[in-house]
Design a protein around this motif. Structure first.
Motif, PDB file in Angstrom:
ATOM      1  N   HIS A  16      36.804  35.642  46.885  1.00 28.37           N
ATOM      2  CA  HIS A  16      36.207  35.501  45.558  1.00 28.37           C
ATOM      3  C   HIS A  16      35.091  34.468  45.491  1.00 28.37           C
ATOM      4  CE1 HIS A  16      38.979  38.294  43.776  1.00 28.37           C
ATOM      5  NE2 HIS A  16      39.944  37.704  44.455  1.00 28.37           N
ATOM      6  N   ARG A  53      39.387  41.682  47.305  1.00 30.24           N
ATOM      7  CA  ARG A  53      38.674  41.704  46.014  1.00 30.24           C
ATOM      8  C   ARG A  53      39.048  42.951  45.224  1.00 30.24           C
ATOM      9  NH1 ARG A  53      34.719  39.546  49.103  1.00 30.24           N
ATOM     10  NH2 ARG A  53      33.734  41.539  49.532  1.00 30.24           N
ATOM     11  N   ARG A  55      41.815  44.839  45.331  1.00 29.28           N
ATOM     12  CA  ARG A  55      43.199  44.930  44.840  1.00 29.28           C
ATOM     13  C   ARG A  55      43.649  43.689  44.066  1.00 29.28           C
ATOM     14  NH1 ARG A  55      44.488  44.871  50.580  1.00 29.28           N
ATOM     15  NH2 ARG A  55      45.083  42.748  51.063  1.00 29.28           N
ATOM     16  N   GLY A  56      42.932  42.554  44.216  1.00 26.60           N
ATOM     17  CA  GLY A  56      43.247  41.364  43.447  1.00 26.60           C
ATOM     18  C   GLY A  56      44.205  40.389  44.098  1.00 26.60           C
ATOM     19  N   PHE A  57      44.665  40.650  45.284  1.00 30.30           N
ATOM     20  CA  PHE A  57      45.550  39.726  45.998  1.00 30.30           C
ATOM     21  C   PHE A  57      45.369  39.912  47.495  1.00 30.30           C
ATOM     22  CE2 PHE A  57      47.983  43.592  45.384  1.00 30.30           C
ATOM     23  CZ  PHE A  57      48.588  43.812  46.607  1.00 30.30           C
ATOM     24  N   ALA A  73      47.229  34.958  45.703  1.00 28.19           N
ATOM     25  CA  ALA A  73      46.137  35.244  44.765  1.00 28.19           C
ATOM     26  C   ALA A  73      45.371  33.962  44.503  1.00 28.19           C
ATOM     27  CB  ALA A  73      46.686  35.800  43.458  1.00 28.19           C
TER      28      ALA A  73
END
Length: 87
Positions: A16, A53, A55-57, A73
């Motif tokens: 991120h 990025r 899938r968020g984790f 995360a």
């Protein structure tokens, strides 16, 4: 120098970061192999960061220590910058 490339939180933070900051970190960091599952190529790491990025984790699947796995995360500040993580 931390080894962000082989930990769940490290990869969540890297995924991120703004592109210029990520590039600066990757230029300084050696992709040291700790287990057969450690990501040691730039292309492999960048592909994993893109998946993180999306899938968020992130997932550390025995990349630093055999037998150790985690899901992590990133934690963001008020400017949407990654400043830490949970695992």
């Amino acid at each position: 120098q931390g080894e962000f490339h082989c930990s769940g939180v490290g990869k969540a933070i890297l995924a991120h970061m703004p592109p210029r900051r990520l590039e600066a970190v990757l230029k300084r960091q050696r992709l040291t192999q700790h287990t057969p599952k450690t990501l040691v190529t730039r292309g492999g790491l960048l592909a994993d960061l893109a998946a993180i990025r999306a899938r968020g984790f992130s997932v550390d699947d025995e990349e630093r220590h055999l037998g150790m796995r985690c899901v992590a995360a990133a934690v963001f500040d008020e400017n949407a910058e990654p400043v830490g993580g949970v695992s």
